[in-house]
Design a protein around this motif. Structure first.
Motif, mmCIF file in Angstrom:
data_model
loop_
_atom_site.group_PDB
_atom_site.id
_atom_site.type_symbol
_atom_site.label_atom_id
_atom_site.label_comp_id
_atom_site.label_asym_id
_atom_site.label_seq_id
_atom_site.Cartn_x
_atom_site.Cartn_y
_atom_site.Cartn_z
ATOM 1 N N TYR A 191 0.831 -1.203 0.000
ATOM 2 C CA TYR A 191 0.000 0.000 0.000
ATOM 3 C C TYR A 191 0.868 1.256 0.000
ATOM 4 N N GLY A 192 1.999 1.180 0.701
ATOM 5 C CA GLY A 192 2.909 2.322 0.726
ATOM 6 C C GLY A 192 3.480 2.624 -0.646
ATOM 7 N N ASN A 195 0.716 4.146 -2.831
ATOM 8 C CA ASN A 195 0.476 5.531 -2.420
ATOM 9 C C ASN A 195 1.593 6.447 -2.916
ATOM 10 N N ARG A 196 2.845 5.994 -2.816
ATOM 11 C CA ARG A 196 3.962 6.816 -3.288
ATOM 12 C C ARG A 196 3.880 7.002 -4.807
ATOM 13 N N CYS A 198 1.143 7.080 -6.527
ATOM 14 C CA CYS A 198 0.069 8.052 -6.747
ATOM 15 C C CYS A 198 0.552 9.471 -6.479
ATOM 16 N N GLU A 199 1.335 9.644 -5.426
ATOM 17 C CA GLU A 199 1.859 10.968 -5.105
ATOM 18 C C GLU A 199 2.761 11.479 -6.224
ATOM 19 N N GLU A 212 -5.243 7.412 -8.295
ATOM 20 C CA GLU A 212 -5.561 6.244 -7.475
ATOM 21 C C GLU A 212 -6.395 5.229 -8.256
#
Length: 289
Positions: A191-192, A195-196, A198-199, A212
């Motif tokens: 998940y990390g 998320n990274r 996506c950022e 996302e």
């Protein structure tokens, strides 16, 4: 270590199942067992659950009012069940089990407590070794498509339950289960990473919603493709199938470039380090750092 997936063709039957402690994992198992997808529990099955956590038990009873009962007394759960899932915090195991009376001819105890030990569970419950099992799973069992870890092997009742939830891997002993459990701790890192990623996209003008939605689908597709191909093509000779998938990537292509960069930066070695740390913690040799 043996792996089994899918259903065995046996129709749903009426079951009596209890949950002592009812957090995220317990709720996921209960929902999987009560789901229309499940091939183990019929609509006549009964599920007795702990009041805590109310945010989990309340909605479950609202959805399945004819099958679910909520209890503040753990002994009531045990008395009304044949298979009891122990889903409490590690430091609560001994105090809770010491207050419960099990029927050695009827009950099967399944511990979801990652640090629990079979010998202690047997001693505290008074059940024979063939009626005590440790189980590790992820929340996806709620959809009946996630493989669980089990030890010891050979408990037909628990095997059937886990098969209905998506399959199972039987570990030969607790040491092997500890090694396998390290893989379940990679959910957070995955998940990390997503998320990274996506950022990274949003910093370059992509909306968070699109980033996302797109990357979630990309990762889902990659994992589904890998699992599907493994189930179809992997042999029984113990070869590393996923290594073959890496070798199939286009020479000089974008995927090969990205993997090489990550390897050169030590990211894959960091994963080894994370799994080493988790393994040491499960062995009682390390902390949560």
């Amino acid at each position: 270590m043996q792996a089994t997936e899918g259903d065995d063709g046996v129709g749903p039957q009426s079951q009596r199942i209890g949950f002592v402690g009812f957090g995220t994992i317990a709720s996921a198992i209960a929902r999987g067992l009560l789901s229309d997808k499940n091939q183990f529990c019929s609509s006549q099955s009964k599920v007795a659950v702990s009041y805590r956590s109310a945010s989990k038990s309340g909605p479950l009873m609202e959805q399945y009012p004819d099958q679910v009962s909520i209890h503040t007394d753990n002994q009531e759960i045990v008395d009304q069940s044949d298979v009891i899932f122990l889903c409490v915090l590690p430091d609560q195991v001994d105090s809770i089990l010491s207050d419960l009376k099990f029927d050695p001819e009827r009950h099967t105890l399944v511990s979801l407590v990652s640090t629990s030990k079979l010998d202690n569970l047997i001693a505290m419950s008074g059940l024979s070794s063939d009626r005590v099992v440790k189980m590790i799973c992820l929340p996806r069992v709620s959809e009946c498509d996630n493989v669980s870890l089990l030890v010891p092997p050979g408990n037909n009742v628990v095997n059937t339950i886990c098969q209905s939830l998506g399959g199972y891997v039987e570990c030969k002993d607790e040491e092997e289960m500890q090694v396998m459990m390290c893989g379940t701790a990679l959910m957070g890192p995955l998940y990390g990473i997503i998320n990274r990623n996506c950022e990274w996209l949003t910093k370059r003008g992509v909306s968070a919603k699109d980033a996302e939605s797109f990357l979630g689908s990309v990762y889902q597709g990659m994992i589904q493709d890998a699992v599907s191909r493994y189930q179809t093509d992997a042999g029984e000779d113990g070869t590393m199938f996923f290594k073959e998938m890496i070798d199939e990537q286009t020479p000089g292509g974008l995927n090969e470039q990205a993997l090489k960069h990550i390897q050169d930066q030590g990211a894959l070695d960091a994963y080894d380090g994370a799994m080493d740390a988790i393994h040491e913690r499960l062995q009682g040799k390390g902390d949560d750092s």
